[in-house]
Design an enzyme around this catalytic site. Structure first.
Site, PDB file in Angstrom:
ATOM      1  N   GLU A  56     -33.420 -49.958   6.803  1.00  0.00           N
ATOM      2  CA  GLU A  56     -32.140 -51.374   5.709  1.00  0.00           C
ATOM      3  C   GLU A  56     -32.197 -50.381   4.600  1.00  0.00           C
ATOM      4  O   GLU A  56     -30.932 -50.270   4.548  1.00  0.00           O
ATOM      5  CB  GLU A  56     -33.005 -52.423   6.031  1.00  0.00           C
ATOM      6  CG  GLU A  56     -33.284 -53.092   7.363  1.00  0.00           C
ATOM      7  CD  GLU A  56     -32.225 -53.359   8.505  1.00  0.00           C
ATOM      8  OE1 GLU A  56     -30.661 -52.927   7.620  1.00  0.00           O
ATOM      9  OE2 GLU A  56     -31.873 -53.715   9.726  1.00  0.00           O
ATOM     10  N   ASN A 108     -28.277 -49.212   3.745  1.00  0.00           N
ATOM     11  CA  ASN A 108     -27.377 -49.706   3.338  1.00  0.00           C
ATOM     12  C   ASN A 108     -26.627 -48.181   2.041  1.00  0.00           C
ATOM     13  O   ASN A 108     -25.608 -48.594   1.009  1.00  0.00           O
ATOM     14  CB  ASN A 108     -28.395 -50.588   2.032  1.00  0.00           C
ATOM     15  CG  ASN A 108     -27.926 -51.798   2.211  1.00  0.00           C
ATOM     16  OD1 ASN A 108     -27.427 -52.298   3.104  1.00  0.00           O
ATOM     17  ND2 ASN A 108     -28.839 -53.130   2.123  1.00  0.00           N
ATOM     18  N   ARG A 132     -21.879 -55.531  10.374  1.00  0.00           N
ATOM     19  CA  ARG A 132     -22.475 -55.528  10.425  1.00  0.00           C
ATOM     20  C   ARG A 132     -22.906 -57.453   9.619  1.00  0.00           C
ATOM     21  O   ARG A 132     -22.452 -57.347   9.551  1.00  0.00           O
ATOM     22  CB  ARG A 132     -23.254 -54.571   8.461  1.00  0.00           C
ATOM     23  CG  ARG A 132     -22.892 -53.096   8.753  1.00  0.00           C
ATOM     24  CD  ARG A 132     -23.009 -52.079   7.549  1.00  0.00           C
ATOM     25  NE  ARG A 132     -24.314 -52.665   7.237  1.00  0.00           N
ATOM     26  CZ  ARG A 132     -25.676 -51.589   7.996  1.00  0.00           C
ATOM     27  NH1 ARG A 132     -24.794 -51.184   8.796  1.00  0.00           N
ATOM     28  NH2 ARG A 132     -26.413 -51.625   7.546  1.00  0.00           N
TER      29      ARG A 132
END
Lengths: 142, 118
Positions: A46, A50, A102
């Site tokens: 994650e 990002n 997302r």
């Protein structure tokens, strides 16, 4: 010297897996359980995703991943030199995302799967995510 | 474990009437997301009303993969269809799915026998 490594790579989708597997291998050697390693993999994925998606709009830049053994686990830092996060409090809310594809769960997973979590960001200068994961089980031989 | 890094996602599709099963294998992350999105969008555009996404061969799933699933669900539900998720009862993929709350919008099943036949 404590066990540690640093990985620097461009913010490309294929490097999400590279960072994830590097951390998985590192933490396996530190005696984390498979369940703990799975959680660490999600958290790192994650953080790195990002960077790839948000840090360098329209281009690519640096992903810097640092891992260091601590007394009872691992400290992981994911840093970029991108645009920063304009509103960290909002970004940390579940289901908030600037991208409709997302789910806005990235920060939720990072926080849920780490024992300590911190975000440091500066608009135009980048972001640093710090996560600490502690071992539940004692390391072999400890 | 190192072999997983370069393992591209593979999608096997089986159609039966208005239902399709997309069996995924490989890690479902940011890199895999475009290929899965394209395949599932193709099924939706072809008019299929019921899509079973079988994640039992997926060893890793994160919010990038979840986003693709939710986005496809939104598209299909606007056309009156639905997506069923199949995942192993235990493991990190199940944990991620449960934590995401995705089962509040999509049926989350463990066995093909639970899928209503279209």
């Amino acid at each position: 010297m404590t066990q540690q490594f640093e990985l620097r790579c461009p913010s490309r989708p294929e490097n999400v897996g590279l960072c994830r597997v590097a951390v998985a291998t590192f933490t396996a050697n530190l005696g984390f359980t498979l369940a703990e390693i799975e959680e660490i993999k999600v958290a790192v994925s994650e953080a790195v995703s990002n960077v790839v998606v948000h840090a360098y709009p329209g281009g690519e830049g640096l992903i810097e991943l640092r891992c260091e053994e601590t007394d009872d686990g691992v400290a992981i830092a994911v840093r970029d030199e991108g645009v920063g996060i304009a509103d960290v409090a909002r970004a940390r809310q579940a289901s908030y995302s600037t991208d409709p594809e997302r789910m806005g769960l990235g920060f939720t997973f990072m926080e849920s799967f780490s024992d300590e979590f911190a975000v440091e960001t500066s608009p135009g200068r980048g972001t640093r995510i710090d996560m600490v994961k502690r071992r539940e089980a004692p390391a072999e031989g400890a | 474990m190192l072999e997983e890094a370069g393992k591209a996602v593979h999608i096997a599709i089986k159609r039966q009437g208005s239902q399709a099963t997309a069996r995924l294998s490989g890690e479902f992350d940011l890199k895999a997301a475009p290929a899965v999105r394209e395949q599932l969008d193709g099924l939706i555009d072809a008019g299929l009303q019921s899509i079973v996404v079988d994640l039992r061969g997926v060893p890793f799933l994160d919010s990038s993969g979840l986003g693709v699933l939710l986005g496809r669900y939104r598209r299909l539900s606007e056309r009156g269809g639905t997506i069923y998720l199949l995942a192993a009862a235990e493991g990190s993929v199940r944990t991620v799915l449960e934590m995401s709350g995705v089962r509040q919008v999509m049926p989350l099943l463990t066995s093909e026998s639970e899928v209503p036949r279209g």
